[in-house]
Design a protein around this motif. Sequence first.
Motif, PDB file in Angstrom:
ATOM      1  N   UNK A 297       0.863  -1.184   0.000  1.00  0.00           N
ATOM      2  CA  UNK A 297       0.000   0.000   0.000  1.00  0.00           C
ATOM      3  C   UNK A 297       0.895   1.228   0.000  1.00  0.00           C
ATOM      4  N   UNK A 298       0.442   2.290  -0.677  1.00  0.00           N
ATOM      5  CA  UNK A 298       1.206   3.536  -0.554  1.00  0.00           C
ATOM      6  C   UNK A 298       0.408   4.606   0.199  1.00  0.00           C
ATOM      7  N   UNK A 299      -0.564   4.162   0.967  1.00  0.00           N
ATOM      8  CA  UNK A 299      -1.346   5.090   1.785  1.00  0.00           C
ATOM      9  C   UNK A 299      -0.462   5.786   2.822  1.00  0.00           C
ATOM     10  N   UNK A 300      -0.622   7.095   2.920  1.00  0.00           N
ATOM     11  CA  UNK A 300       0.171   7.865   3.886  1.00  0.00           C
ATOM     12  C   UNK A 300      -0.311   7.658   5.320  1.00  0.00           C
ATOM     13  N   UNK A 301      -1.449   6.982   5.468  1.00  0.00           N
ATOM     14  CA  UNK A 301      -1.884   6.577   6.806  1.00  0.00           C
ATOM     15  C   UNK A 301      -0.767   5.798   7.497  1.00  0.00           C
ATOM     16  N   UNK A 302      -0.066   4.983   6.723  1.00  0.00           N
ATOM     17  CA  UNK A 302       1.009   4.160   7.292  1.00  0.00           C
ATOM     18  C   UNK A 302       2.131   5.027   7.844  1.00  0.00           C
ATOM     19  N   UNK A 303       2.491   6.104   7.129  1.00  0.00           N
ATOM     20  CA  UNK A 303       3.532   7.013   7.611  1.00  0.00           C
ATOM     21  C   UNK A 303       3.083   7.659   8.923  1.00  0.00           C
ATOM     22  N   UNK A 304       1.806   8.116   8.939  1.00  0.00           N
ATOM     23  CA  UNK A 304       1.297   8.755  10.153  1.00  0.00           C
ATOM     24  C   UNK A 304       1.318   7.775  11.324  1.00  0.00           C
ATOM     25  N   UNK A 305       0.971   6.512  11.030  1.00  0.00           N
ATOM     26  CA  UNK A 305       0.936   5.519  12.110  1.00  0.00           C
ATOM     27  C   UNK A 305       2.332   5.218  12.649  1.00  0.00           C
ATOM     28  N   UNK A 306       3.347   5.371  11.800  1.00  0.00           N
ATOM     29  CA  UNK A 306       4.717   5.201  12.304  1.00  0.00           C
ATOM     30  C   UNK A 306       5.007   6.256  13.368  1.00  0.00           C
ATOM     31  N   UNK A 307       4.602   7.493  13.107  1.00  0.00           N
ATOM     32  CA  UNK A 307       4.799   8.549  14.108  1.00  0.00           C
ATOM     33  C   UNK A 307       4.028   8.201  15.389  1.00  0.00           C
ATOM     34  N   UNK A 308       2.788   7.719  15.233  1.00  0.00           N
ATOM     35  CA  UNK A 308       1.987   7.354  16.401  1.00  0.00           C
ATOM     36  C   UNK A 308       2.637   6.229  17.199  1.00  0.00           C
ATOM     37  N   UNK A 309       3.159   5.228  16.492  1.00  0.00           N
ATOM     38  CA  UNK A 309       3.790   4.092  17.177  1.00  0.00           C
ATOM     39  C   UNK A 309       5.067   4.518  17.888  1.00  0.00           C
ATOM     40  N   UNK A 310       5.880   5.352  17.204  1.00  0.00           N
ATOM     41  CA  UNK A 310       7.097   5.846  17.839  1.00  0.00           C
ATOM     42  C   UNK A 310       6.744   6.572  19.142  1.00  0.00           C
ATOM     43  N   UNK A 311       5.762   7.487  19.057  1.00  0.00           N
ATOM     44  CA  UNK A 311       5.390   8.261  20.243  1.00  0.00           C
ATOM     45  C   UNK A 311       4.883   7.344  21.343  1.00  0.00           C
TER      46      UNK A 311
ATOM     47  N   UNK B 232       4.219  15.373   3.191  1.00  0.00           N
ATOM     48  CA  UNK B 232       4.535  15.754   4.568  1.00  0.00           C
ATOM     49  C   UNK B 232       3.353  16.505   5.197  1.00  0.00           C
ATOM     50  N   UNK B 233       2.697  17.358   4.404  1.00  0.00           N
ATOM     51  CA  UNK B 233       1.528  18.081   4.916  1.00  0.00           C
ATOM     52  C   UNK B 233       0.395  17.097   5.230  1.00  0.00           C
ATOM     53  N   UNK B 234       0.214  16.135   4.324  1.00  0.00           N
ATOM     54  CA  UNK B 234      -0.841  15.140   4.492  1.00  0.00           C
ATOM     55  C   UNK B 234      -0.614  14.290   5.746  1.00  0.00           C
ATOM     56  N   UNK B 235       0.629  13.878   5.965  1.00  0.00           N
ATOM     57  CA  UNK B 235       0.939  13.068   7.160  1.00  0.00           C
ATOM     58  C   UNK B 235       0.572  13.840   8.420  1.00  0.00           C
ATOM     59  N   UNK B 236       0.894  15.143   8.401  1.00  0.00           N
ATOM     60  CA  UNK B 236       0.578  15.963   9.579  1.00  0.00           C
ATOM     61  C   UNK B 236      -0.945  16.078   9.766  1.00  0.00           C
ATOM     62  N   UNK B 237      -1.672  16.210   8.662  1.00  0.00           N
ATOM     63  CA  UNK B 237      -3.137  16.277   8.749  1.00  0.00           C
ATOM     64  C   UNK B 237      -3.720  14.997   9.355  1.00  0.00           C
ATOM     65  N   UNK B 238      -3.211  13.853   8.894  1.00  0.00           N
ATOM     66  CA  UNK B 238      -3.725  12.568   9.409  1.00  0.00           C
ATOM     67  C   UNK B 238      -3.454  12.468  10.908  1.00  0.00           C
ATOM     68  N   UNK B 239      -2.266  12.914  11.314  1.00  0.00           N
ATOM     69  CA  UNK B 239      -1.929  12.881  12.741  1.00  0.00           C
ATOM     70  C   UNK B 239      -2.913  13.723  13.542  1.00  0.00           C
ATOM     71  N   UNK B 240      -3.190  14.905  13.014  1.00  0.00           N
ATOM     72  CA  UNK B 240      -4.107  15.799  13.711  1.00  0.00           C
ATOM     73  C   UNK B 240      -5.503  15.161  13.819  1.00  0.00           C
ATOM     74  N   UNK B 241      -5.961  14.584  12.713  1.00  0.00           N
ATOM     75  CA  UNK B 241      -7.281  13.944  12.721  1.00  0.00           C
ATOM     76  C   UNK B 241      -7.321  12.733  13.642  1.00  0.00           C
ATOM     77  N   UNK B 242      -6.136  12.148  13.921  1.00  0.00           N
ATOM     78  CA  UNK B 242      -6.076  10.979  14.800  1.00  0.00           C
ATOM     79  C   UNK B 242      -5.995  11.365  16.260  1.00  0.00           C
ATOM     80  N   UNK B 243      -6.000  12.664  16.537  1.00  0.00           N
ATOM     81  CA  UNK B 243      -5.935  13.107  17.925  1.00  0.00           C
ATOM     82  C   UNK B 243      -4.522  13.194  18.473  1.00  0.00           C
ATOM     83  N   UNK B 244      -3.506  13.094  17.607  1.00  0.00           N
ATOM     84  CA  UNK B 244      -2.110  13.239  18.050  1.00  0.00           C
ATOM     85  C   UNK B 244      -1.901  14.662  18.553  1.00  0.00           C
ATOM     86  N   UNK B 245      -1.254  14.808  19.700  1.00  0.00           N
ATOM     87  CA  UNK B 245      -1.094  16.147  20.277  1.00  0.00           C
ATOM     88  C   UNK B 245       0.356  16.569  20.443  1.00  0.00           C
TER      89      UNK B 245
END
Lengths: 481, 481
Positions: B161-175, B295-308
């Motif tokens: 998959x090339x969905x950027x959801x995966x990139x955002x989830x990497x940030x979530x998992x790291x955090x 990069x903008x999209x990844x940040x948007x997904x993070x925001x929509x996921x409640x990442x603070x």
Amino acid sequence: MEKPSIPQGTRDFGPAQVARRQYIFNVIRRTFETFGYAPLETPTLENLSVLTGKYGDEGDQLLFKVLNSGNFLVKERRGEITPLVTAEDLDAGHKAVLPKIAEKGLRYDLTVPFARYVAMNRGTLTFPFRRYQMQPVWRADRPQRGRYREFWQCDADVVGTDSLLCEAEIVLMMAQVFNGLGLTDFTIKINHRGVLRNIYQALGGEGNETDLFVAIDKLDKIGRDGVSKELLEKGFSEPTIDTLFELLNVAGSYPEKLSRLLAGFVTAGVEPDGLRPGADSEDESTAFYKGLNELAEVRDILQASGFTQFDRLEFDPTLARGLSYYTGCIFEVKINNVQMGSVSGGGRYDNLTGSFGLPGVSGVGFSFGVDRLYDCLESLDLFTETGETPTRVLLTHFDAASGRAALPLLAELRAAGIPAELYPDASKLQKQFKYADAKGIPLVVILGPEELAAGVAKIKILQTGEERTLPLGEVVGALTV
Amino acid sequence: MEKPSIPQGTRDFGPAQVARRQYIFNVIRRTFETFGYAPLETPTLENLSVLTGKYGDEGDQLLFKVLNSGNFLVKERRGEITPLVTAEDLDAGHKAVLPKIAEKGLRYDLTVPFARYVAMNRGTLTFPFRRYQMQPVWRADRPQRGRYREFWQCDADVVGTDSLLCEAEIVLMMAQVFNGLGLTDFTIKINHRGVLRNIYQALGGEGNETDLFVAIDKLDKIGRDGVSKELLEKGFSEPTIDTLFELLNVAGSYPEKLSRLLAGFVTAGVEPDGLRPGADSEDESTAFYKGLNELAEVRDILQASGFTQFDRLEFDPTLARGLSYYTGCIFEVKINNVQMGSVSGGGRYDNLTGSFGLPGVSGVGFSFGVDRLYDCLESLDLFTETGETPTRVLLTHFDAASGRAALPLLAELRAAGIPAELYPDASKLQKQFKYADAKGIPLVVILGPEELAAGVAKIKILQTGEERTLPLGEVVGALTV
């Protein structure tokens, strides 16, 4: 391009297999820890000086050796390069070349690294030292069904005490693991090297018992006739061999066998190892044969510990075990309703660390073969269904907007500890369901434009097809119940 | 006798270390599984044909190679023995000899075995395929503080998959992992290979960006002056290098840097990768630079996921990462209050399995370095106190009779899941207490003749010295509360 492959006798473990293997490891780990055994891990690479000579000639052959790194053919010191391997070495053969190009090998079992560890850390360890170890080992054996070149052992050993409590606890741990795994039709065989020594004395032998042990060890494979033939060739007489089998084949319960062997030893005039404690004259009833006595004591401790599965514990005087370092009780376990070799075994040793400069450390240990246990559980269909993923819930979506709208629910599920995924692409719903089905994900949440507009989610249980529509705010609560 | 030792760069892990390492593994495993990643384990041994050429020349040097088993100097077929290594081979050097005597090597990372696994099992895997893997790897590197020859990696990758959801989830998992471990002062740096490519184009370059990436990757170590010098030598002009640093050093928040770089690219006349979705004419505001946009999209997904924790997420255009196979977002994490290299990193790749005959599989993955995390936790004193044993209760005894009388309580404790030991020998009470103390066993139960006569047990909390006397039947209940 060549198709990629993995080396003979090694395996990849996919998600379902890892989950099943972890289940076995967890039952064993929990048992070891409940009995006070602490985890130890040793390196995959050991120096060949530690490994070589510990497993017999065959073992030395089966060790995987690791090539020295860099230019292994030369020695470099202060810019000066000296060849290490010469054409003469080549002529002398691989045994001459090996020590020049390889200093390290792969772990071959868990016992030798444990002995090495105890010897290296003797100053800081508190004895009695109880350790367990669950790691892979490697042997360059010819691979065949159930025999791998990389396989897992789970060992527990206690060193620094000769208390028979430890032997009894091995029986308790074995029973706990097999009962815990649902492998309830097991037999734990127990014997004592002292009993075998006394039997040897009853035959008039003295000194080297190895010929006898080696022959008895083959009883399972070659039968009484085969063993008799081998012993005749070794110079044992026919009447001696008859006496041997009379003793080996004593019938009855565990305590009955003990007293029948005692009678047999007394009749045969085998010198006792001492007097029964408290006795003050040497007669038949006080004759003390260490092996028989320790086996009786182990049974007493089990009884006092509330152990009840004596129908699963068999005193078997024909049990010999291959390893030379055992000196006291020996154990071996078979699962009766599966065609499979022993799945566990062990025994007491008096001098495991002697070859590493630390003599006189007595200990007792045993081992589970995880790969064989896996095969037993599989052939008895005892594994619970395992999916290809830990995911419990798949969120489906229709387009970028509904995908984005699903993110808060996704985060909420995960925060509640429920493994969840949002299908990453806005593919057809059918494809998303197929994905959940193929992976074994039990629940699918449907968040379409309609649901979103109504502030609800539809939850579908894949196995039954049952559907439920819930307010978005109640989904996590419903799934955590 | 030589004192036993372990190979350079390898380690034994005693009980306390294993417990601490398991704690780290568990936090990571739980995080991976909550995000739907499934476990995979690959063999320690891989064929050298799989490993060689995947890690560059230096990597090939650092691979541990395993000597072929048996007589590795000859080839035996149908009883005919042909020498494999000749004196001429010796003269030609180790590179000529190596392929003749070694076919296997030790796992060097978890990415290549994963790619090999995906290629081998393409027919049966369900894509997108998410796997995690936590296993040791081996490199014949020169050992130094914090660098080992056997060390552990924890990787998670999703392919197909090339969905950027995966990139955002990497940030979530790291955090989640760093917060979970209490390493809260972390910085996740993110960049995109497309941004670096656009920067290269802004300098007037085209084609091979490697010189630039390699130079930027050293910024941390050799500073701006060093990088400038290297680029001058490579033929970049001084004004070009000034432009480079202007772009690399854009200041501001994550979104500010994105818009400043966009302005810079437009000014420099960098050709856009396309149009912003929905736009129908090509002007500055619709110019679409894939890197910036993703990069903008990844940040948007993070925001929509409640990442603070956006204060912990830095868009760093100077982040280059060494590995050549990355094509999209790249990540790297540092713990700010410890002197330590990056503890995690990863990125998107477009063609990981291509070298195994399966082209066009896009994926994204990342990795934690467990040994570095261990060192961070240790230097910040974040480990909770761990004893040398799982045992919670030591039962002491005075003689054979009181030892035997303790067995039912011992069995009861274990049945309740409380790790417990009976000191195996009837040693002096002081010795038994010393044992509990040295091992870190928190509770000691005293069962002397007096206690047994009264049907009670004395429980002592070692750390406080507090004592309590309880009826025997109430001990387990009191300890399970």
